[in-house]
Design an enzyme around this catalytic site. Structure first.
Site, PDB file in Angstrom:
ATOM      1  N   ASP A   1      82.975  67.170  62.485  1.00  0.00           N
ATOM      2  CA  ASP A   1      82.089  66.370  63.338  1.00  0.00           C
ATOM      3  C   ASP A   1      81.360  65.290  62.547  1.00  0.00           C
ATOM      4  OD1 ASP A   1      80.492  65.441  65.378  1.00  0.00           O
ATOM      5  OD2 ASP A   1      79.129  67.147  65.370  1.00  0.00           O
TER       6      ASP A   1
ATOM      7  N   ASP B   1      82.589  59.037  66.527  1.00  0.00           N
ATOM      8  CA  ASP B   1      82.215  60.457  66.576  1.00  0.00           C
ATOM      9  C   ASP B   1      83.440  61.355  66.740  1.00  0.00           C
ATOM     10  OD1 ASP B   1      81.054  62.898  66.876  1.00  0.00           O
ATOM     11  OD2 ASP B   1      79.808  62.383  68.588  1.00  0.00           O
TER      12      ASP B   1
END
Length: 428
Positions: free
Chosen positions: A87, A282
């Protein structure tokens, strides 16, 4: 958000707050757990600085139907495997942890067994997880709580343990790094059945920042997500030729995120007038998101382009908010991509001319299990992202995307993500 029918929203950190005093409300988390002492099963790992080597790790998973990618890391002595969600939208790496666990979700491996090597509250890594002026409730330990935009969260304690890495130079490294022992997790709307999260963000606690501070690799992280599923993740700058990458500076006013700053939406090679978009890269988000105003403009352009094409909007496919049917079910994106135009996000990079992050139809559409073609770009304002625009996994497929924290730049290039690099300075 389509009555909760959206698959795989995102993992994207919005706030990190103190776990003291129930942090986040009594019904959000149980009272902070007092740390019990375990016999430590680990010993100090000596790390010698390596300047010209990188770490390459295979990725597994896909955008659809699974809804996420994951990486295997081997942690602890003896080494145990864990599957983590890579992430770039968050810093802290944490594992579901048998401390014992107050609330944990289903995971592919037995919960991580913590050791006795606690990170004290006064440690700078602990301070980086808390707001200024945070008071330690237990000086000998660092409590944390992370809340994600999809409603998920993890509460636990920071500790140190050894991570096992094979370097591209052939060396084997076992640096001791800090990670969260998460003993209280609430699943969010995009819950993934994994052992934890691998934080790849810009902060001090992120794995790449810690590896760099120990002299293991340059402060560079990147990924190559294959549209066929899988791909690879890398730390360090030895797996690509910098001269073959399109670079743009990271925005300095958004220190928490990997952002290329202000972007403009380009559709079919033409400007749309949709400008000043705050764009974040992201990898913890399966799909891409545009703020409400931009999303509506994009949909309008898309529908205008599809006018007269043999596609009709369908209301009986709930895979994603917007799906179209053809005369017969579609099997692959190749069946439909001729009806859709490429779009791009254009960034004025402050160095020379503008650069474009191009998103072809195969990087914003999926074929659902019902044979419809569905739009993998969603309304971010509805999803709780306010004005943030996210480039998620779907739009980064078949590209090598690089976050160079040394040069404060984000780079990308088309790449074959099915073949991890074998030697230095290689783009497949």
């Amino acid at each position: 958000m389509g009555g909760g029918k959206i698959v795989g929203i995102l993992i994207f950190v919005v706030v990190v707050v103190s776990a003291s005093g129930g942090g986040g409300g009594e019904n959000h988390h149980q009272q902070q757990q007092k740390w019990w002492k375990w016999m430590s099963s680990t010993s100090a790992a000596v790390v010698n600085p390596v300047v010209s080597s990188s770490i390459v790790l295979p990725l597994y998973g896909n955008v659809y139907p699974l809804g996420y990618y994951y990486v295997q890391l081997n942690i602890g002595l003896p080494s145990r495997p864990f599957f983590l969600d890579p992430d770039t939208g968050s810093d802290l790496t944490w594992l579901q942890c048998d401390a014992p666990c107050v609330r944990c979700t289903t995971a592919p491996h037995p919960f991580y067994k913590p050791n006795n090597d606690l990170v004290p509250c006064k440690d700078p890594l602990c301070a980086s997880l808390h707001p200024a002026g945070y008071k330690c409730e237990s000086p000998e330990q660092c409590d944390y709580q992370v809340d994600y935009a999809d409603g998920g969260s993890s509460l636990g304690v920071l500790l140190n343990d050894v991570f096992h890495f094979n370097m591209t130079s052939g060396a084997r490294m076992i640096p001791r790094l800090s990670l969260g022992c998460g003993y209280d997790q609430l699943p969010g709307q995009s819950y993934h059945p994994l052992d934890g999260v691998l934080g790849l963000g810009r902060g001090k606690t992120s794995i790449v920042s810690q590896l760099h501070s120990k002299g293991v690799v340059q402060n560079v992280v990147g990924h190559c997500l294959s549209g066929r599923g899988g791909g690879f993740l890398f730390f360090g700058d030895e797996v690509y030729d910098s001269s073959r990458i399109v670079w743009t500076p990271m925005a300095h006013d958004r220190m928490k995120h990997y952002s290329a700053g202000s972007g403009e939406l380009i559709f079919g090679g033409k400007g749309t007038g949709l400008k000043n978009l705050f764009v974040v890269f992201d990898s913890g988000s399966s799909f891409s998101y545009l703020n409400a105003h931009t999303y509506e403009g994009f949909i309008s352009l898309l529908k205008k382009e599809l006018n007269g094409k043999p596609l009709r909007e369908t209301k009986d496919d709930y895979t994603l908010p917007l799906c179209w049917k053809g005369r017969r079910p579609f099997k692959t994106i190749n069946d439909v991509k001729k009806y859709f135009k490429q779009f791009a996000l254009s960034f004025g990079n402050g160095w020379k001319s503008k650069v474009h992050f191009e998103i072809p139809p195969e990087s914003y559409l999926i074929i659902s299990s019902k044979g419809s073609v569905c739009l993998g770009v969603l309304n971010g304002t509805e999803a709780g992202l306010q004005n943030v625009n996210l480039i998620g996994d779907i739009s980064m497929q078949d590209k090598m995307v690089i976050y160079d924290n040394e040069k404060q730049a984000i780079g990308w290039t088309s790449a074959n993500c099915d073949r991890p690099p074998k030697s230095s300075n290689m783009i497949m």
